[in-house]
Design an enzyme around this catalytic site. Structure first.
Site, PDB file in Angstrom:
ATOM      1  N   LEU A  79       0.942  -1.153  -0.060  1.00 25.08           N
ATOM      2  CA  LEU A  79      -0.130  -0.230  -0.015  1.00 25.08           C
ATOM      3  C   LEU A  79       0.839   1.272  -0.006  1.00 25.08           C
ATOM      4  CD1 LEU A  79      -2.781   1.572   0.432  1.00 25.08           C
ATOM      5  CD2 LEU A  79      -2.629   1.054   2.796  1.00 25.08           C
ATOM      6  N   TYR A  80       1.858   1.304   0.813  1.00 27.33           N
ATOM      7  CA  TYR A  80       2.955   2.506   0.941  1.00 27.33           C
ATOM      8  C   TYR A  80       4.078   1.989   1.505  1.00 27.33           C
ATOM      9  CZ  TYR A  80       1.635   2.740   6.117  1.00 27.33           C
ATOM     10  OH  TYR A  80       1.381   2.455   7.180  1.00 27.33           O
ATOM     11  N   THR A  83       7.998   6.382   6.286  1.00 29.29           N
ATOM     12  CA  THR A  83       8.980   7.452   6.293  1.00 29.29           C
ATOM     13  C   THR A  83       9.740   7.527   7.671  1.00 29.29           C
ATOM     14  OG1 THR A  83       7.406   9.290   7.319  1.00 29.29           O
ATOM     15  CG2 THR A  83       7.517   8.897   4.810  1.00 29.29           C
ATOM     16  N   GLY A  84       9.842   6.612   8.386  1.00 32.41           N
ATOM     17  CA  GLY A  84      10.635   6.432   9.608  1.00 32.41           C
ATOM     18  C   GLY A  84      12.243   5.908   9.517  1.00 32.41           C
ATOM     19  N   HIS A 173      -3.681  -2.341  -2.813  1.00 33.86           N
ATOM     20  CA  HIS A 173      -3.718  -3.326  -1.416  1.00 33.86           C
ATOM     21  C   HIS A 173      -3.004  -4.398  -1.516  1.00 33.86           C
ATOM     22  CE1 HIS A 173      -5.637  -4.299   2.346  1.00 33.86           C
ATOM     23  NE2 HIS A 173      -5.172  -3.205   2.648  1.00 33.86           N
ATOM     24  N   LYS A 175       0.193  -6.968  -1.203  1.00 34.72           N
ATOM     25  CA  LYS A 175       1.420  -7.003  -0.458  1.00 34.72           C
ATOM     26  C   LYS A 175       2.166  -8.248  -0.764  1.00 34.72           C
ATOM     27  CE  LYS A 175      -1.575  -4.400   2.025  1.00 34.72           C
ATOM     28  NZ  LYS A 175      -1.747  -4.234   3.432  1.00 34.72           N
ATOM     29  N   ASP A 180      14.631 -12.502  -6.189  1.00 29.87           N
ATOM     30  CA  ASP A 180      15.043 -13.491  -7.017  1.00 29.87           C
ATOM     31  C   ASP A 180      14.048 -14.615  -7.005  1.00 29.87           C
ATOM     32  OD1 ASP A 180      17.426 -12.212  -7.297  1.00 29.87           O
ATOM     33  OD2 ASP A 180      18.757 -13.394  -5.983  1.00 29.87           O
TER      34      ASP A 180
END
Length: 513
Positions: A79-80, A83-84, A173, A175, A180
């Site tokens: 999804l995203y 930023t940590g 959505h 994941k 490889d």
């Protein structure tokens, strides 16, 4: 009764009706879920290639190790990207691996492809895009960042809906994280919470080139109909591609449907040919060609005892495979079979609710208590979302009681101090068995959004191997150990009080979360 026949009424035009392969293609002792391969490719593997992970920390460490050892490809769909510091460490690992790859060969074979959602990945001044731009700037020939934008967010609606709220219309959505020939399937995003204290599920499929190829092609297909992030933080579509919100919506969706179904159908064809070669080359005559085919098909490998089926749901594009398979599994579950179903956001579609309440299997449904809901303590309107889930849960529980199904359908709430709950999927135990033979794992939550709005993918893992069944059983038990059974007294607790305005608004907005 044939499970395949049950699928017929559910088929829609974009998903072609595919006749069952002749049973002569089935291996001896074939499991009862082979009807799924009428819709999607079937990948037979050894159970020794499957590893079930249990914790966010284990997931995070595995991501880093896999990135550092990748030689040919890194493909990540989420999804995203957060930023940590932990997320920055992942980006640093990618940079380091790309740099080593360049130094080793002068021109690198390593390719990195990242697929995220446009609206979620663009939220805030510092966001997924700003995290990844340095990679694009430094390795423009090796890195691709695709940002999927739902075709349903367009025109005046796109101009008027503010940031965060625009994410309710539809998202990327899926994941999947592959390196490889190793593939991680999960419901977890690439964010620090999912690496520390947000419980999810994770399965690693090791040394599985055909499965890795499939998901690489799937992510490429979605990437091709997505906005491409540029080095200056602008975005543009690939040349000749219809724009998702500026171009014709129907034309865009038709192209996207065709592109994704090409991936699914070509993989199905490849796998069917492989099955035929593997299981029948020795019976098709003693010609040299036949014998070579048998050796080439991997006869030295152990016989598969585990089968992987990728289930795709992209209703905006008219692709409803995951919905069909899930509904058929719930329909076909026999009396005394047990289904353990879990979701971090309990908001089942009406069809799933009707099947659970109207069929014969026992259900143990694990959901988040308000305190471990991902929206607990959120600011503004989002802070009321846990209460809305309580209201939806109470309504479902009341229906269970009204139908006198409390023994057969049981709700359990996950509760763990300092943690949030995001696990999703199901485990199917056949009648008389203490171990599951099938699990679903991936991104869908079994709710309206998963079925109708978002792009979703999960896999059905079917296994005859007792050791892998034991792994899956332990995974289920570990999650359910942190739960309590829901009863009528649950909703009398002070923290279950739902304000009147939430009760009034929930039916109007439940299809958006």
């Amino acid at each position: 009764r044939s499970s395949w026949l049950l699928l017929a009424p559910l088929l829609t035009p974009p998903v072609p009706l595919i006749t069952a392969p002749p049973c002569s293609l089935c291996p001896e002792g074939a499991h009862r879920f082979q009807w799924i391969r009428n819709l999607v490719p079937e990948f037979g593997i050894s159970s020794s290639h499957v590893k079930v992970l249990s914790s966010p920390a284990e997931f995070y460490e595995l991501l880093k190790v896999q990135i550092k050892t990748a030689k040919q490809r890194v493909v990540m769909a989420s999804l995203y990207l957060g930023t940590g510091l932990l997320e920055q460490e992942l980006v640093d690992c990618l940079e380091e691996t790309l740099e080593k790859s360049l130094q080793a060969k002068g021109s690198s074979n390593l390719r990195v492809s990242i697929l995220l959602d446009y609206t979620r990945g663009s939220r805030g001044r510092k966001n997924s895009r700003t995290m990844l731009i340095p990679l694009l700037q430094r390795f423009p020939e090796q890195v691709r960042v695709s940002l999927f934008h739902t075709p349903n967010l367009r025109g005046l609606l796109r101009l008027l809906i503010p940031e965060r709220f625009n994410e309710t219309i539809g998202l990327q959505h899926i994941k999947v994280y592959l390196f490889d020939d190793n593939v991680i399937l999960s419901g977890a995003n690439l964010s620090d919470l999912y690496f520390t204290n947000r419980q999810d599920r994770y399965v690693l499929l090791q040394d599985s080139p055909e499965i890795a190829d499939f998901f690489t092609e799937l992510v490429d297909a979605i990437g091709d109909v997505s906005l491409q992030l540029q080095r200056d933080d602008t975005v543009q579509m690939m040349e000749g591609m219809v724009h998702p919100y500026q171009g014709d919506r129907m034309a865009y969706c038709e192209i996207a449907n065709r592109r994704v179904m090409e991936v699914i159908n070509s993989a199905r064809t490849r796998q069917e040919l492989l099955h035929a070669k593997t299981f029948h080359s020795s019976q098709q005559g003693s010609s040299l060609l036949s014998q070579q085919g048998s050796r080439a098909s991997g006869s030295l490998k152990p016989e598969p005892d585990t089968w992987i089926y990728p289930l795709i749901q992209m209703k905006p594009f008219g692709i409803q495979i995951d919905e069909m398979v899930t509904e058929t599994l719930l329909t076909e579950a026999e009396r005394d079979a047990r289904i353990y179903l879990t979701t971090g956001y309990f908001n089942l579609t009406q069809a799933y609710m009707d099947l659970i309440l109207g069929t014969r299997a026992e259900y143990r449904i694990l959901l988040a208590s308000p305190e471990v809901n991902g929206f607990f303590g959120a600011k503004g309107v989002a802070g009321a979302i846990p209460a809305a889930y309580v209201y939806i849960e109470h309504q479902f529980y009341s229906e269970v009681c009204y139908l006198h199904q409390q023994e057969r359908v049981q709700l359990q709430e996950y509760s763990r101090a300092g943690w949030t709950f995001h696990a999703k999927g199901l485990w199917l135990y056949l009648a008389g068995s203490d171990l599951p033979c099938l699990t679903l794992i991936g991104s869908p939550n079994f709710g309206y959004r998963s079925v109708h709005r978002d792009l979703e993918a999960q896999v059905a893992i079917v296994t005859e191997n007792k050791a892998l069944q034991q792994q899956l059983h332990q995974e289920q038990e570990q999650l359910y150990l942190c739960s309590g059974v829901v009863s009528s007294s649950t909703f009398e607790q002070p923290n279950r009080y739902v304000k009147l305005w939430v009760k009034l608004v929930t039916p109007l907005i439940k299809n958006f979360f």
